[in-house]
Design a protein around this motif. Structure first.
Motif, PDB file in Angstrom:
ATOM      1  N   TYR A 188      32.983  11.956  15.115  1.00  0.00           N
ATOM      2  CA  TYR A 188      34.118  12.276  15.976  1.00  0.00           C
ATOM      3  C   TYR A 188      33.673  12.378  17.435  1.00  0.00           C
ATOM      4  CZ  TYR A 188      38.470  14.512  17.470  1.00  0.00           C
ATOM      5  OH  TYR A 188      39.649  14.803  18.106  1.00  0.00           O
ATOM      6  N   GLU A 189      32.508  12.963  17.645  1.00  0.00           N
ATOM      7  CA  GLU A 189      31.986  13.122  19.007  1.00  0.00           C
ATOM      8  C   GLU A 189      31.454  11.800  19.569  1.00  0.00           C
ATOM      9  OE1 GLU A 189      28.942  16.015  18.585  1.00  0.00           O
ATOM     10  OE2 GLU A 189      30.312  17.729  18.440  1.00  0.00           O
ATOM     11  N   ALA A 190      30.761  11.028  18.727  1.00  0.00           N
ATOM     12  CA  ALA A 190      30.047   9.850  19.214  1.00  0.00           C
ATOM     13  C   ALA A 190      30.944   8.642  19.438  1.00  0.00           C
ATOM     14  CB  ALA A 190      28.929   9.482  18.236  1.00  0.00           C
ATOM     15  N   PHE A 191      32.066   8.559  18.725  1.00  0.00           N
ATOM     16  CA  PHE A 191      32.928   7.381  18.790  1.00  0.00           C
ATOM     17  C   PHE A 191      34.362   7.787  19.129  1.00  0.00           C
ATOM     18  CE2 PHE A 191      29.435   6.528  15.882  1.00  0.00           C
ATOM     19  CZ  PHE A 191      28.889   5.377  16.443  1.00  0.00           C
ATOM     20  N   MET A 246      23.303   6.843  12.369  1.00  0.00           N
ATOM     21  CA  MET A 246      24.662   6.770  12.872  1.00  0.00           C
ATOM     22  C   MET A 246      24.747   5.767  14.025  1.00  0.00           C
ATOM     23  SD  MET A 246      27.006   9.732  14.643  1.00  0.00           S
ATOM     24  CE  MET A 246      26.007   9.698  16.144  1.00  0.00           C
ATOM     25  N   ARG A 247      23.742   5.774  14.890  1.00  0.00           N
ATOM     26  CA  ARG A 247      23.755   4.888  16.055  1.00  0.00           C
ATOM     27  C   ARG A 247      23.485   3.432  15.687  1.00  0.00           C
ATOM     28  NH1 ARG A 247      26.187   7.693  20.146  1.00  0.00           N
ATOM     29  NH2 ARG A 247      25.369   9.827  20.225  1.00  0.00           N
ATOM     30  N   GLY A 259      28.827  -2.269  15.369  1.00  0.00           N
ATOM     31  CA  GLY A 259      29.759  -1.496  16.180  1.00  0.00           C
ATOM     32  C   GLY A 259      29.102  -0.348  16.868  1.00  0.00           C
ATOM     33  N   HIS A 260      29.197  -0.339  18.195  1.00  0.00           N
ATOM     34  CA  HIS A 260      28.743   0.812  18.964  1.00  0.00           C
ATOM     35  C   HIS A 260      29.830   1.211  19.951  1.00  0.00           C
ATOM     36  CE1 HIS A 260      24.664   0.750  17.375  1.00  0.00           C
ATOM     37  NE2 HIS A 260      24.757  -0.559  17.434  1.00  0.00           N
ATOM     38  N   LYS A 261      31.044   0.839  19.674  1.00  0.00           N
ATOM     39  CA  LYS A 261      32.163   1.136  20.553  1.00  0.00           C
ATOM     40  C   LYS A 261      32.275   2.649  20.758  1.00  0.00           C
ATOM     41  CE  LYS A 261      36.145   1.303  18.849  1.00  0.00           C
ATOM     42  NZ  LYS A 261      37.439   1.061  18.214  1.00  0.00           N
TER      43      LYS A 261
END
Length: 236
Positions: free
Chosen positions: A63-66, A149-150, A231-233
């Motif tokens: 939730y924080e990262a994307f 996650m990244r 995906g790294h959006k």
């Protein structure tokens, strides 16, 4: 709970948590095949708890990262991170193999089984939660799963979705798919489809269904432009 006879200090150092209650880490490492008459001294209940803690922490991280990702993408990312294979990899990085307590029925091959390693990863997280609370468990999960996650191991979206989100993130119009040719008999035509993105050369591909050709054209565009389909959006 029964206390662990094996010195687990090296394992605690790798995990990053020293247990106040040594019985918790003992249970977290004990397979049901090694139970001495009580399943409560095995990792089963801790694995159940750790699975929920892991899911909550990973959900918060995503939730924080994307911040631009919709619920569907977040769910796919969550599923990829909490699957048994991912948890087993973390368990191997912690070096749990030498500390797993197995019965005779599992001793020969059990320590290397993905399911057991994945369960023990979750049981250790559950044990940390009981031993010290949510904040330490959260820190351990973040440390173990942040890089995963990244950099997801598998594509999380189909090529058309990936390309559309890539274009939208750059303020470009939605990609347009055009049929450029059709060949073959009427009952089995082959379609040539070009995908057009403003400011870029079109990419073209063929398929025996328009949908297949569109996905192939999007995949060709993605490959040509070096777009990360994992995906790294929205990554900070």
């Amino acid at each position: 709970m029964a206390r662990q006879n094996l010195d687990v200090s090296a394992l605690e150092a790798r995990i990053g948590h020293i247990f106040a209650d040594s019985g918790l880490i003992a249970a977290a490492l004990t397979h049901v095949s090694a139970a001495n008459g009580s399943r409560r001294e095995t990792y089963q209940r801790l694995e159940f708890l750790g699975d929920r803690v892991l899911g909550l922490v990973i959900s918060e991280m995503l939730y924080e990262a994307f911040p631009l990702a919709e619920e569907g993408e977040l769910s796919r990312r969550l599923a990829d991170l909490v699957r048994k294979e991912s948890c087993a990899e973390v368990a191997l990085e912690w070096g749990v193999q030498a500390f797993i307590r197995l019965g005779d029925s599992e001793r020969q091959t059990g320590a290397a089984k993905t399911a057991i390693l994945g369960d023990i990863c979750e049981s250790i997280i559950g044990a940390i939660f009981l031993d010290a609370g949510y904040a330490p468990a959260r820190a351990i999960v973040r440390g173990a799963f942040e890089a995963r996650m990244r950099s997801p191991r598998r594509p999380l979206r189909d090529p058309k979705t990936s390309l559309q989100e890539w274009a939208q993130a750059r303020g470009l119009p939605t990609p347009v798919y055009r049929e450029t040719a059709r060949s073959g008999p009427d009952h089995a035509p082959e379609f040539s489809i070009a995908v057009e993105v403003l400011g870029y050369e079109p990419a073209e591909a063929k398929g025996f269904a328009k949908r297949v050709a569109e996905q192939a054209a999007a995949a060709d565009f993605i490959a040509r432009e070096g777009i990360d389909q994992g995906g790294h959006k929205g990554v900070a």
